[in-house]
Design a protein around this motif. Structure first.
Motif, PDB file in Angstrom:
ATOM      1  N   ASP A   1      35.140  27.109  42.746  1.00 44.91           N
ATOM      2  CA  ASP A   1      34.265  26.373  43.654  1.00 44.91           C
ATOM      3  C   ASP A   1      35.015  25.125  44.096  1.00 44.91           C
ATOM      4  N   GLY A   2      35.714  25.249  45.214  1.00 42.87           N
ATOM      5  CA  GLY A   2      36.539  24.127  45.672  1.00 42.87           C
ATOM      6  C   GLY A   2      37.677  23.860  44.699  1.00 42.87           C
ATOM      7  N   SER A   3      37.689  22.664  44.124  1.00 42.42           N
ATOM      8  CA  SER A   3      38.757  22.281  43.197  1.00 42.42           C
ATOM      9  C   SER A   3      38.393  22.551  41.738  1.00 42.42           C
ATOM     10  N   ARG A   4      37.270  23.221  41.501  1.00 44.48           N
ATOM     11  CA  ARG A   4      36.825  23.478  40.133  1.00 44.48           C
ATOM     12  C   ARG A   4      36.864  24.975  39.829  1.00 44.48           C
ATOM     13  N   PHE A   5      37.153  25.279  38.563  1.00 43.67           N
ATOM     14  CA  PHE A   5      37.322  26.653  38.118  1.00 43.67           C
ATOM     15  C   PHE A   5      36.413  26.901  36.917  1.00 43.67           C
ATOM     16  N   SER A   6      36.028  28.148  36.731  1.00 47.06           N
ATOM     17  CA  SER A   6      35.193  28.471  35.574  1.00 47.06           C
ATOM     18  C   SER A   6      35.544  29.851  35.032  1.00 47.06           C
ATOM     19  N   TYR A   7      35.288  29.982  33.744  1.00 45.38           N
ATOM     20  CA  TYR A   7      35.437  31.253  33.031  1.00 45.38           C
ATOM     21  C   TYR A   7      34.138  31.464  32.281  1.00 45.38           C
ATOM     22  N   ARG A   8      33.414  32.536  32.636  1.00 42.34           N
ATOM     23  CA  ARG A   8      32.092  32.788  32.060  1.00 42.34           C
ATOM     24  C   ARG A   8      32.093  34.163  31.395  1.00 42.34           C
ATOM     25  N   ARG A   9      31.880  34.187  30.089  1.00 45.28           N
ATOM     26  CA  ARG A   9      31.855  35.444  29.348  1.00 45.28           C
ATOM     27  C   ARG A   9      30.586  36.230  29.674  1.00 45.28           C
ATOM     28  N   LEU A  10      30.730  37.548  29.750  1.00 48.46           N
ATOM     29  CA  LEU A  10      29.616  38.414  30.101  1.00 48.46           C
ATOM     30  C   LEU A  10      29.326  39.386  28.965  1.00 48.46           C
ATOM     31  N   ASP A  11      28.081  39.525  28.628  1.00 45.12           N
ATOM     32  CA  ASP A  11      27.629  40.524  27.641  1.00 45.12           C
ATOM     33  C   ASP A  11      28.370  40.405  26.317  1.00 45.12           C
ATOM     34  N   GLY A  12      28.664  39.173  25.910  1.00 43.20           N
ATOM     35  CA  GLY A  12      29.334  38.958  24.639  1.00 43.20           C
ATOM     36  C   GLY A  12      30.832  39.191  24.659  1.00 43.20           C
ATOM     37  N   GLY A  13      31.395  39.493  25.813  1.00 43.36           N
ATOM     38  CA  GLY A  13      32.829  39.736  25.905  1.00 43.36           C
ATOM     39  C   GLY A  13      33.631  38.447  26.000  1.00 43.36           C
ATOM     40  N   ASP A  14      34.925  38.567  25.765  1.00 45.56           N
ATOM     41  CA  ASP A  14      35.839  37.426  25.875  1.00 45.56           C
ATOM     42  C   ASP A  14      37.256  37.960  26.105  1.00 45.56           C
ATOM     43  N   PRO A  15      37.519  38.545  27.284  1.00 46.81           N
ATOM     44  CA  PRO A  15      38.795  39.233  27.502  1.00 46.81           C
ATOM     45  C   PRO A  15      40.019  38.335  27.404  1.00 46.81           C
ATOM     46  N   LEU A  16      39.864  37.039  27.662  1.00 43.90           N
ATOM     47  CA  LEU A  16      41.007  36.128  27.595  1.00 43.90           C
ATOM     48  C   LEU A  16      41.077  35.363  26.274  1.00 43.90           C
ATOM     49  N   CYS A  17      40.187  35.685  25.360  1.00 41.56           N
ATOM     50  CA  CYS A  17      40.249  35.149  23.977  1.00 41.56           C
ATOM     51  C   CYS A  17      40.133  33.629  23.924  1.00 41.56           C
ATOM     52  N   TYR A  18      39.312  33.041  24.788  1.00 43.66           N
ATOM     53  CA  TYR A  18      39.168  31.590  24.803  1.00 43.66           C
ATOM     54  C   TYR A  18      38.077  31.087  23.861  1.00 43.66           C
ATOM     55  N   ARG A  19      37.184  31.980  23.417  1.00 44.67           N
ATOM     56  CA  ARG A  19      36.119  31.655  22.459  1.00 44.67           C
ATOM     57  C   ARG A  19      35.095  30.665  23.008  1.00 44.67           C
TER      58      ARG A  19
END
Length: 466
Positions: free
Chosen positions: A337-355
């Protein structure tokens, strides 16, 4: 002031660890200015990964989504394949494929010299070393197709001698040189082979000779000398035929070197060889986005994700949203969103292992992910998936795998291109301590302009570390 950037193409950060008894000039550089680990870009592959150094930009948004890509818009690549491969003569197409609104370092610094540079727009003909000519193309082709990695070291030695001479005789404001022997030797024999070390000795000799001339001439104190890599490397034990897998699934598939076909409905474009763009619905002139593709193509997505070679499957939903899938670790959504970024886990997943879910600026998200298995992946996924030239599926290979089983003159024992840290983390040696810790390879462009007192362009993906 002079800025010298030497790219030890394909060098890993651990190549500069330890005593470095055989690399005294690099050891001295490390001891005086420091060894910094910074992140490359996705795809982490030569060509696209040079735009950070020379333009301060991530490659996807400025027109270079990979080493190979498919031009669904039909605006850059012609009949019969509408595809681009920067392996071979089409390397010369990079300048024309780049966004003309994004300036190169050579356009900002007219008194420049460059050797073996993938980007040359704005560079005066007299400043070019090792440009693509009929003779050089023939020599490169013979060396490549005979699989003789040691011959690339001869090219590095010639580049070394020429840039040392040009620095001594001309004192350009900016010099860029790529020494590709480390990468070629790593592919052919593995990144820990003795031939890789021999290639690093050539880099060391280059630094030593440039420094010796600068100290003798009294201009070392007015010189910034940086040694960096464009991507990492990791061992490969299995070459997966990704294009063959798509064809077996029932799709008329094209892929390099056979990139033209009769009425294809899928195009597989591999880079590195550990990442790939997969394009479908090739009759569409604009990328449809995953919500439209899902009904017809979900079975292929599931089949690809089930392959051991596929670590991450990226499915762009829109220019600002990309779904991330892992077979073992579930799903997440990356958004911009413009200059901001987000990572949102879905259904309990965490594909990038960020916890955790992440939200923030590019630098905040970088700092939150730097120590993980996928450093800076949120920003890299968002920017590449947002490119109109990116694939409908974007694949990142699992460690130990790559996506190209055929058509390599020699088997790749080591590869790069993926999002995991062995490919994304690269070394940066500086001849004096930076004012802040460098983050990304894009920082070198901003830092070079700052050192030379040249105003920066309005849009950059890095910031000065001086």
């Amino acid at each position: 002031m002079t800025v010298v950037v030497l790219v030890a193409d394909g060098a890993r950060p651990d190549a500069f660890a330890g005593e470095l008894k055989d690399l005294p000039a690099l050891r001295r550089l490390r001891d005086e200015g420091g060894l910094h680990e910074v992140t490359s870009v996705f795809p982490s592959v030569t060509g696209p990964a040079y735009t950070p150094f020379l333009m301060g930009r991530f490659p996807g948004p400025i027109g270079i989504p990979g080493l190979r890509w498919y031009d669904r818009a039909r605006t850059a690549c012609g009949w019969p394949d509408h595809a681009r491969s920067y392996v071979g003569y089409e390397m010369g197409r990079i300048d024309g494929d780049l966004d003309p609104a994004a300036p190169t370092i050579f356009e900002k610094v007219p008194h420049s010299v460059a050797a073996m540079s993938a980007v040359t727009r704005g560079l005066a003909p007299a400043g070019r070393i090792g440009g693509l000519t009929l003779r050089s193309a023939l020599r490169a082709a013979i060396t490549h197709f005979r699989g003789r990695a040691e011959r690339w070291l001869d090219v590095d030695r010639e580049v070394r001698d020429e840039i040392v001479r040009r620095m001594r005789d001309e004192r350009p404001d900016y010099l860029f040189a790529a020494l590709t022997g480390v990468d070629k030797a790593s592919h052919a024999r593995g990144h820990s082979d003795a031939l890789v070390r021999e290639a690093l000795v050539i880099v060391d000799e280059t630094v030593a000779r440039v420094r010796e001339d600068a100290e003798r001439g009294g201009w070392w104190d007015d010189t910034h000398l940086w040694v960096v890599s464009d991507h990492g490397h990791s061992d490969v034990h299995t070459h997966d035929d990704l294009a063959g897998a798509v064809a077996v699934a029932g799709h008329r598939t094209v892929a390099h070197p056979w990139s033209a076909g009769i009425a294809p409905d899928a195009a597989v474009m591999v880079s590195g060889n550990a990442m790939a763009h997969l394009y479908v619905e090739l009759g569409e002139r604009r990328r449809p986005g995953w919500p439209r593709l899902d009904p017809r193509w979900s079975a292929l997505a599931d089949a690809l994700l089930a392959r051991a070679s596929v670590d991450l499957l990226l499915l762009p939903h829109s220019p600002d949203r990309c779904e991330v899938r892992s077979a073992a670790r579930g799903r997440a959504m990356v958004e911009r969103d413009g200059s901001r970024f987000s990572y949102r886990r879905l259904d309990g997943g965490d594909p990038l292992c960020y916890r955790a879910d992440l939200h923030g600026t590019a630098n905040e998200v970088y700092d939150a992910t730097r120590a993980g298995d996928y450093p800076d992946a949120v920003v890299q996924i968002a920017t590449l998936a947002g490119s109109s030239r990116a694939g409908d599926f974007i694949l990142s290979a699992a460690p130990g795998f790559d996506f190209r089983h055929r058509y390599e003159p020699i088997p790749h024992r080591s590869a790069h291109g993926a999002l995991h840290r062995d490919h994304m983390l690269v070394p940066l040696l500086t001849n004096r301590p930076p004012a802040r810790s460098p983050r990304r390879t894009t920082d070198l462009f901003a830092s070079a302009l700052a050192a030379l007192g040249i105003p920066a362009p309005a849009t950059m993906d890095g910031e000065s570390f001086l």
